[in-house]
Scaffold this motif. Structure first.
Motif, mmCIF file in Angstrom:
data_model
loop_
_atom_site.group_PDB
_atom_site.id
_atom_site.type_symbol
_atom_site.label_atom_id
_atom_site.label_comp_id
_atom_site.label_asym_id
_atom_site.label_seq_id
_atom_site.Cartn_x
_atom_site.Cartn_y
_atom_site.Cartn_z
ATOM 1 N N PRO A 1 1.483 -7.362 -3.843
ATOM 2 C CA PRO A 1 0.136 -6.933 -3.300
ATOM 3 C C PRO A 1 0.055 -7.771 -2.239
ATOM 4 N N THR A 2 0.679 -8.713 -1.643
ATOM 5 C CA THR A 2 0.760 -9.437 -0.507
ATOM 6 C C THR A 2 1.999 -9.060 0.582
ATOM 7 N N ALA A 3 1.613 -9.197 1.873
ATOM 8 C CA ALA A 3 2.686 -9.200 2.693
ATOM 9 C C ALA A 3 3.401 -10.369 2.967
ATOM 10 N N GLU A 4 4.232 -10.870 2.188
ATOM 11 C CA GLU A 4 5.102 -11.881 2.136
ATOM 12 C C GLU A 4 6.212 -11.663 3.010
ATOM 13 N N ARG A 5 6.785 -12.804 3.594
ATOM 14 C CA ARG A 5 7.894 -12.328 4.394
ATOM 15 C C ARG A 5 9.029 -11.937 3.522
ATOM 16 N N GLY A 6 9.755 -10.911 3.997
ATOM 17 C CA GLY A 6 10.875 -10.233 3.438
ATOM 18 C C GLY A 6 10.395 -9.300 2.495
ATOM 19 N N GLU A 7 8.929 -8.834 2.566
ATOM 20 C CA GLU A 7 8.367 -7.909 1.471
ATOM 21 C C GLU A 7 7.651 -7.173 2.080
ATOM 22 N N ARG A 8 6.991 -6.022 1.563
ATOM 23 C CA ARG A 8 6.230 -4.980 2.066
ATOM 24 C C ARG A 8 4.622 -5.176 1.930
ATOM 25 N N GLN A 9 4.107 -4.661 3.028
ATOM 26 C CA GLN A 9 2.603 -4.847 3.119
ATOM 27 C C GLN A 9 1.952 -4.091 1.796
ATOM 28 N N GLU A 10 1.019 -4.257 1.293
ATOM 29 C CA GLU A 10 0.178 -3.741 0.261
ATOM 30 C C GLU A 10 0.401 -2.141 0.646
ATOM 31 N N SER A 11 0.877 -1.481 -0.550
ATOM 32 C CA SER A 11 0.796 0.040 -0.478
ATOM 33 C C SER A 11 -0.083 0.777 -1.461
ATOM 34 N N ALA A 12 -0.829 -0.299 -2.304
ATOM 35 C CA ALA A 12 -1.642 0.420 -3.136
ATOM 36 C C ALA A 12 -2.585 1.359 -2.436
ATOM 37 N N GLY A 13 -2.660 2.550 -2.912
ATOM 38 C CA GLY A 13 -3.704 3.439 -2.609
ATOM 39 C C GLY A 13 -3.095 4.587 -1.447
ATOM 40 N N LEU A 14 -1.893 4.082 -1.005
ATOM 41 C CA LEU A 14 -1.408 5.230 -0.052
ATOM 42 C C LEU A 14 -0.809 6.323 -0.478
ATOM 43 N N GLY A 15 -0.370 6.065 -1.800
ATOM 44 C CA GLY A 15 0.408 7.346 -2.431
ATOM 45 C C GLY A 15 1.780 7.381 -2.584
ATOM 46 N N PHE A 16 2.414 6.436 -1.922
ATOM 47 C CA PHE A 16 3.774 6.392 -1.782
ATOM 48 C C PHE A 16 4.355 4.852 -1.406
ATOM 49 N N SER A 17 5.305 4.581 -1.801
ATOM 50 C CA SER A 17 6.141 3.191 -1.799
ATOM 51 C C SER A 17 7.303 3.207 -1.221
ATOM 52 N N PRO A 18 7.750 2.700 -0.315
ATOM 53 C CA PRO A 18 9.390 2.710 0.282
ATOM 54 C C PRO A 18 10.180 1.872 -0.877
ATOM 55 N N PRO A 19 11.222 2.231 -1.060
ATOM 56 C CA PRO A 19 12.462 1.422 -1.945
ATOM 57 C C PRO A 19 12.517 0.000 -1.514
ATOM 58 N N ALA A 20 12.612 -0.899 -2.434
ATOM 59 C CA ALA A 20 12.633 -2.400 -2.243
ATOM 60 C C ALA A 20 13.716 -2.618 -0.929
ATOM 61 N N HIS A 21 14.856 -1.822 -1.065
ATOM 62 C CA HIS A 21 16.000 -2.227 -0.234
ATOM 63 C C HIS A 21 15.614 -2.040 1.107
ATOM 64 N N SER A 22 14.645 -0.968 1.377
ATOM 65 C CA SER A 22 14.643 -0.328 3.006
ATOM 66 C C SER A 22 14.404 -1.667 3.872
ATOM 67 N N ARG A 23 14.714 -1.699 5.029
ATOM 68 C CA ARG A 23 14.320 -2.481 5.948
ATOM 69 C C ARG A 23 13.842 -2.095 7.234
ATOM 70 N N ASN A 24 13.025 -0.946 7.074
ATOM 71 C CA ASN A 24 12.476 -0.106 8.127
ATOM 72 C C ASN A 24 10.769 0.044 7.817
ATOM 73 N N ASP A 25 10.256 0.313 8.701
ATOM 74 C CA ASP A 25 8.857 1.007 8.437
ATOM 75 C C ASP A 25 8.923 2.267 7.798
ATOM 76 N N TRP A 26 7.950 2.709 7.122
ATOM 77 C CA TRP A 26 7.867 3.966 6.479
ATOM 78 C C TRP A 26 6.659 4.486 6.621
#
Length: 198
Positions: free
Chosen positions: A35-60
């Motif tokens: 739920p938070t944009a910690e370093r090395g993690e993703r920004q919150e994707s709740a409500g967007l209807g999709f979530s990238p896999p954890a291993h991805s190192r790109n914007d989605w």
């Protein structure tokens, strides 16, 4: 990978999300970021209807939002993100949020006013909204042109204000991108010199 296509450029890789693989990504949403944009993690994707896999190192980039018709972006937060890179990411997130809000509101107003216009014109002609087969009644092209012209002139100043803000935000983003690119180039140069010296 079958689900993505990588496009390189503009200072980073972009993984484009393919809509037909949406269910598979949704099922792995628990691995896609917290739920938070910690370093090395993703920004919150709740409500967007999709979530990238954890291993991805790109914007989605996700499927179009049903209200704004814009494709939302989940920005990757690298573990070694510098303060300058963070400023760039946050500027891009803010620009995206502004665009989403404006176009969702604009599209809602457009649909509502269009329905009201069609209803009033049909009522003036003495025509029901639906015919005997249940088919929705429509207006001809010339009649709808009146609505489009009126809607555009009524919202002209709003669009001009949006365009001014859009240019300001994107100038800031472009300036920050230049600074980030320069900082990365200098960092690589220092690293090369250090390695050559050893």
């Amino acid at each position: 990978m079958a689900a993505t296509r990588a496009l390189w450029g503009g200072g980073g890789g972009w993984c484009w999300y393919r809509y037909r693989h949406r269910r598979r990504l949704l099922s792995s949403s628990s691995a896609g970021g917290g739920p938070t944009a910690e370093r090395g993690e993703r920004q919150e994707s709740a409500g967007l209807g999709f979530s990238p896999p954890a291993h991805s190192r790109n914007d989605w980039i996700g499927p179009p939002d049903k209200h704004s018709n814009l494709r939302p972006v989940i920005f990757y937060v690298p573990p070694e993100e510098s303060p300058l890179e963070r400023r760039l990411r946050e500027a891009r997130q803010e620009a995206q949020a502004c665009d989403q809000r404006f176009w969702a509101r604009h599209n809602r107003t457009f649909r509502q006013e269009k329905e009201e216009f069609i209803y009033s014109r049909l009522k003036a002609k003495g025509v029901e909204m639906r015919d005997e087969t249940g088919q929705k009644a429509t207006l001809n092209v010339e009649e709808m042109a009146d609505f489009y012209k009126d809607f555009l002139s009524k919202n002209f100043s709003k669009h001009m204000e949006y365009n001014r803000d859009w240019y300001k935000r994107n100038f800031t983003i472009t300036f920050l991108m230049g600074q980030v690119a320069l900082a990365r180039a200098l960092r690589r140069l220092r690293w090369k010199k250090k390695n050559v010296g050893n």
